[in-house]
Design a protein around this motif. Structure first.
Motif, PDB file in Angstrom:
ATOM      1  N   ASN A  14     -31.510  -6.154 -19.425  1.00 48.11           N
ATOM      2  CA  ASN A  14     -32.663  -6.586 -18.606  1.00 48.11           C
ATOM      3  C   ASN A  14     -32.562  -7.953 -19.143  1.00 48.11           C
ATOM      4  O   ASN A  14     -32.609  -8.811 -20.099  1.00 48.11           O
ATOM      5  CB  ASN A  14     -33.973  -6.098 -18.635  1.00 48.11           C
ATOM      6  N   VAL A  15     -31.380  -8.471 -18.696  1.00 51.60           N
ATOM      7  CA  VAL A  15     -30.775  -9.962 -19.178  1.00 51.60           C
ATOM      8  C   VAL A  15     -31.263 -11.667 -18.737  1.00 51.60           C
ATOM      9  O   VAL A  15     -32.567 -11.071 -17.442  1.00 51.60           O
ATOM     10  CB  VAL A  15     -29.092 -10.035 -18.461  1.00 51.60           C
ATOM     11  N   PRO A  16     -31.850 -12.225 -19.301  1.00 56.63           N
ATOM     12  CA  PRO A  16     -32.847 -12.896 -19.492  1.00 56.63           C
ATOM     13  C   PRO A  16     -32.713 -13.914 -18.621  1.00 56.63           C
ATOM     14  O   PRO A  16     -31.142 -14.368 -18.170  1.00 56.63           O
ATOM     15  CB  PRO A  16     -32.939 -14.048 -21.238  1.00 56.63           C
ATOM     16  N   ALA A  17     -33.580 -14.323 -17.688  1.00 57.35           N
ATOM     17  CA  ALA A  17     -33.643 -15.530 -16.451  1.00 57.35           C
ATOM     18  C   ALA A  17     -32.093 -16.705 -16.958  1.00 57.35           C
ATOM     19  O   ALA A  17     -31.336 -16.793 -16.512  1.00 57.35           O
ATOM     20  CB  ALA A  17     -34.679 -16.105 -15.681  1.00 57.35           C
ATOM     21  N   ASP A  18     -32.458 -17.377 -17.822  1.00 56.69           N
ATOM     22  CA  ASP A  18     -31.510 -18.367 -18.408  1.00 56.69           C
ATOM     23  C   ASP A  18     -30.316 -17.674 -18.788  1.00 56.69           C
ATOM     24  O   ASP A  18     -29.532 -19.149 -19.376  1.00 56.69           O
ATOM     25  CB  ASP A  18     -32.087 -19.147 -19.733  1.00 56.69           C
ATOM     26  N   MET A  19     -30.222 -16.790 -19.103  1.00 57.59           N
ATOM     27  CA  MET A  19     -28.712 -16.612 -19.103  1.00 57.59           C
ATOM     28  C   MET A  19     -27.729 -16.349 -18.144  1.00 57.59           C
ATOM     29  O   MET A  19     -26.695 -15.476 -18.718  1.00 57.59           O
ATOM     30  CB  MET A  19     -28.621 -14.935 -20.933  1.00 57.59           C
ATOM     31  N   GLN A  20     -28.679 -15.961 -17.263  1.00 59.23           N
ATOM     32  CA  GLN A  20     -27.744 -15.566 -16.086  1.00 59.23           C
ATOM     33  C   GLN A  20     -26.249 -16.424 -15.497  1.00 59.23           C
ATOM     34  O   GLN A  20     -27.054 -17.757 -15.228  1.00 59.23           O
ATOM     35  CB  GLN A  20     -28.675 -14.965 -15.348  1.00 59.23           C
ATOM     36  N   ALA A  21     -25.358 -16.322 -15.532  1.00 57.69           N
ATOM     37  CA  ALA A  21     -23.973 -16.927 -14.155  1.00 57.69           C
ATOM     38  C   ALA A  21     -23.693 -16.290 -13.155  1.00 57.69           C
ATOM     39  O   ALA A  21     -22.815 -15.944 -13.561  1.00 57.69           O
ATOM     40  CB  ALA A  21     -23.927 -17.724 -16.147  1.00 57.69           C
ATOM     41  N   THR A  55     -17.974 -16.593 -31.388  1.00 61.81           N
ATOM     42  CA  THR A  55     -18.726 -17.512 -31.735  1.00 61.81           C
ATOM     43  C   THR A  55     -19.815 -16.782 -31.784  1.00 61.81           C
ATOM     44  O   THR A  55     -20.525 -16.526 -32.575  1.00 61.81           O
ATOM     45  CB  THR A  55     -19.170 -18.826 -30.323  1.00 61.81           C
ATOM     46  N   THR A  56     -20.081 -15.260 -30.721  1.00 60.00           N
ATOM     47  CA  THR A  56     -21.085 -14.808 -30.927  1.00 60.00           C
ATOM     48  C   THR A  56     -20.798 -13.268 -32.119  1.00 60.00           C
ATOM     49  O   THR A  56     -21.988 -13.716 -32.682  1.00 60.00           O
ATOM     50  CB  THR A  56     -21.387 -13.302 -29.689  1.00 60.00           C
ATOM     51  N   LYS A  57     -19.364 -12.477 -32.126  1.00 62.35           N
ATOM     52  CA  LYS A  57     -19.361 -11.911 -33.666  1.00 62.35           C
ATOM     53  C   LYS A  57     -19.291 -12.689 -34.843  1.00 62.35           C
ATOM     54  O   LYS A  57     -19.606 -11.951 -35.614  1.00 62.35           O
ATOM     55  CB  LYS A  57     -18.301 -11.290 -32.861  1.00 62.35           C
ATOM     56  N   LEU A  58     -18.757 -13.964 -34.892  1.00 67.00           N
ATOM     57  CA  LEU A  58     -19.028 -14.677 -36.088  1.00 67.00           C
ATOM     58  C   LEU A  58     -20.391 -15.037 -36.568  1.00 67.00           C
ATOM     59  O   LEU A  58     -20.833 -15.928 -37.347  1.00 67.00           O
ATOM     60  CB  LEU A  58     -17.822 -16.008 -35.805  1.00 67.00           C
ATOM     61  N   GLY A  59     -21.791 -15.572 -35.267  1.00 70.04           N
ATOM     62  CA  GLY A  59     -22.670 -15.788 -35.698  1.00 70.04           C
ATOM     63  C   GLY A  59     -23.391 -17.285 -35.198  1.00 70.04           C
ATOM     64  O   GLY A  59     -23.653 -18.181 -36.123  1.00 70.04           O
ATOM     65  N   MET A  60     -22.570 -18.005 -34.673  1.00 65.34           N
ATOM     66  CA  MET A  60     -22.224 -19.552 -34.396  1.00 65.34           C
ATOM     67  C   MET A  60     -23.077 -19.577 -32.880  1.00 65.34           C
ATOM     68  O   MET A  60     -22.957 -20.937 -32.770  1.00 65.34           O
ATOM     69  CB  MET A  60     -21.024 -19.251 -33.877  1.00 65.34           C
ATOM     70  N   LEU A  61     -23.756 -18.985 -32.434  1.00 69.03           N
ATOM     71  CA  LEU A  61     -24.728 -18.619 -31.279  1.00 69.03           C
ATOM     72  C   LEU A  61     -25.161 -20.214 -31.547  1.00 69.03           C
ATOM     73  O   LEU A  61     -25.802 -21.157 -30.426  1.00 69.03           O
ATOM     74  CB  LEU A  61     -25.741 -17.756 -31.267  1.00 69.03           C
ATOM     75  N   ALA A  62     -25.963 -20.153 -32.992  1.00 67.92           N
ATOM     76  CA  ALA A  62     -26.533 -21.593 -32.807  1.00 67.92           C
ATOM     77  C   ALA A  62     -26.248 -23.334 -32.274  1.00 67.92           C
ATOM     78  O   ALA A  62     -26.871 -23.881 -31.833  1.00 67.92           O
ATOM     79  CB  ALA A  62     -27.381 -21.369 -34.239  1.00 67.92           C
ATOM     80  N   GLU A  63     -24.818 -22.936 -32.976  1.00 67.87           N
ATOM     81  CA  GLU A  63     -23.648 -24.138 -33.188  1.00 67.87           C
ATOM     82  C   GLU A  63     -23.485 -24.488 -31.902  1.00 67.87           C
ATOM     83  O   GLU A  63     -23.011 -25.644 -31.428  1.00 67.87           O
ATOM     84  CB  GLU A  63     -22.753 -23.364 -33.651  1.00 67.87           C
ATOM     85  N   MET A  64     -23.720 -23.286 -30.917  1.00 71.06           N
ATOM     86  CA  MET A  64     -22.929 -22.978 -29.217  1.00 71.06           C
ATOM     87  C   MET A  64     -24.152 -23.803 -28.404  1.00 71.06           C
ATOM     88  O   MET A  64     -23.971 -23.571 -27.539  1.00 71.06           O
ATOM     89  CB  MET A  64     -22.671 -21.396 -28.911  1.00 71.06           C
ATOM     90  N   GLY A  65     -25.550 -23.468 -28.823  1.00 72.84           N
ATOM     91  CA  GLY A  65     -26.931 -24.831 -28.570  1.00 72.84           C
ATOM     92  C   GLY A  65     -27.580 -23.437 -26.937  1.00 72.84           C
ATOM     93  O   GLY A  65     -28.587 -23.697 -26.750  1.00 72.84           O
ATOM     94  N   LEU A  66     -26.966 -21.664 -28.118  1.00 77.31           N
ATOM     95  CA  LEU A  66     -28.471 -20.817 -27.244  1.00 77.31           C
ATOM     96  C   LEU A  66     -29.762 -20.908 -28.649  1.00 77.31           C
ATOM     97  O   LEU A  66     -29.985 -21.638 -29.796  1.00 77.31           O
ATOM     98  CB  LEU A  66     -28.026 -19.397 -27.823  1.00 77.31           C
ATOM     99  N   PRO A  95     -33.452 -19.311 -30.020  1.00 76.13           N
ATOM    100  CA  PRO A  95     -34.323 -18.106 -30.989  1.00 76.13           C
ATOM    101  C   PRO A  95     -34.079 -17.231 -30.262  1.00 76.13           C
ATOM    102  O   PRO A  95     -33.041 -16.389 -30.294  1.00 76.13           O
ATOM    103  CB  PRO A  95     -34.706 -18.744 -31.441  1.00 76.13           C
ATOM    104  N   SER A  96     -34.629 -17.597 -28.579  1.00 78.80           N
ATOM    105  CA  SER A  96     -34.842 -16.177 -27.783  1.00 78.80           C
ATOM    106  C   SER A  96     -33.637 -15.751 -27.063  1.00 78.80           C
ATOM    107  O   SER A  96     -32.670 -14.040 -27.401  1.00 78.80           O
ATOM    108  CB  SER A  96     -35.413 -16.665 -26.509  1.00 78.80           C
ATOM    109  N   GLN A  97     -32.562 -16.611 -26.967  1.00 77.98           N
ATOM    110  CA  GLN A  97     -31.134 -16.044 -26.171  1.00 77.98           C
ATOM    111  C   GLN A  97     -30.461 -15.270 -27.705  1.00 77.98           C
ATOM    112  O   GLN A  97     -29.691 -14.596 -27.697  1.00 77.98           O
ATOM    113  CB  GLN A  97     -30.232 -17.321 -25.629  1.00 77.98           C
ATOM    114  N   ILE A  98     -30.090 -16.010 -29.119  1.00 78.07           N
ATOM    115  CA  ILE A  98     -29.465 -15.815 -30.107  1.00 78.07           C
ATOM    116  C   ILE A  98     -30.448 -14.130 -30.143  1.00 78.07           C
ATOM    117  O   ILE A  98     -29.779 -13.256 -30.543  1.00 78.07           O
ATOM    118  CB  ILE A  98     -30.318 -16.613 -31.377  1.00 78.07           C
ATOM    119  N   ALA A  99     -31.432 -13.602 -30.057  1.00 81.53           N
ATOM    120  CA  ALA A  99     -32.169 -12.809 -29.924  1.00 81.53           C
ATOM    121  C   ALA A  99     -31.630 -11.583 -29.643  1.00 81.53           C
ATOM    122  O   ALA A  99     -30.874 -10.231 -29.646  1.00 81.53           O
ATOM    123  CB  ALA A  99     -33.754 -12.592 -30.618  1.00 81.53           C
TER     124      ALA A  99
END
Length: 144
Positions: A109-116, A35-46, A48-52
Motif C-alpha cells: 500500500n504505497v503512500p499517496a505522497d510517494m505515488q508517481a 540513495t535508498t540502499k546507501l541510506g541517503m533518503l533524508a538528504e534526498m528530501g524524503l 520520516p514517514s517516507q523513509i520508514a
C-alpha cells in the motif's frame, strides 16, 4: 575485411541517440536505487514517514527493483557497445519492472505522497521501447 566486419551492419545515427537518452534516463533509476540502499533518503528530501516506508520495503521487491534498474542501465550501455547482449539485459530489466510493479501496486500500500503514476508510465514506455528497439537492432545485424 574480416568475417566479423563483413557481417556487421553500419551503426544508424538513431542508435546513438536512443543509447545516450536511455542511458541518462536509466541512470536516474540507479541514483534512486543507490540513495535508498546507501541510506541517503533524508538528504534526498524524503520525510520520516517516507523513509520508514522505504526501509520496510520487502527484500523480494528490492531484488526485482535491482534487476530492473541495473538491467536497464546495462541494456543502454550494451546498446551503445553494439552488443547483442543488450536484448538479454532488457529482458532482465523488464522482468524486474514486472516484479516491482506487481509489488508496488498489488502487494504494498504505497503512500499517496510517494505515488508517481506519470513516472510509472514513463518507465514502462522507455523499458518496453528499449527492449523492442534492441531486438530490432539485433535482428537488423547492428548488434553482434
Amino acid at each position: 575485411m574480416t568475417e566479423m566486419t563483413a557481417s556487421r551492419t553500419a551503426t544508424p545515427w538513431h542508435l546513438w541517440v536512443v543509447g545516450v537518452v536511455t542511458l541518462l534516463f536509466n541512470a536516474m533509476g540507479i541514483v534512486s536505487y543507490l540513495t535508498t540502499k546507501l541510506g541517503m533518503l533524508a538528504e534526498m528530501g524524503l520525510t520520516p514517514s517516507q523513509i520508514a516506508f522505504m526501509e520496510s520495503y520487502p527484500a523480494w521487491i528490492t531484488a526485482f527493483w535491482a534487476l530492473g534498474v541495473w538491467g536497464a542501465l546495462a541494456g543502454s550501455l550494451l546498446l551503445l557497445a553494439r552488443s547483442k547482449w543488450a536484448v538479454a539485459a532488457m529482458v532482465v530489466a523488464t522482468i524486474g519492472l514486472v516484479g516491482t510493479t506487481f509489488g508496488n501496486h498489488v502487494v504494498l500500500n504505497v503512500p499517496a505522497d510517494m505515488q508517481a503514476p506519470v513516472l510509472d508510465v514513463a518507465i514502462w514506455v522507455v523499458t518496453l521501447f528499449l527492449l523492442f528497439y534492441a531486438r530490432a537492432m539485433a535482428k537488423a545485424g547492428v548488434l553482434i
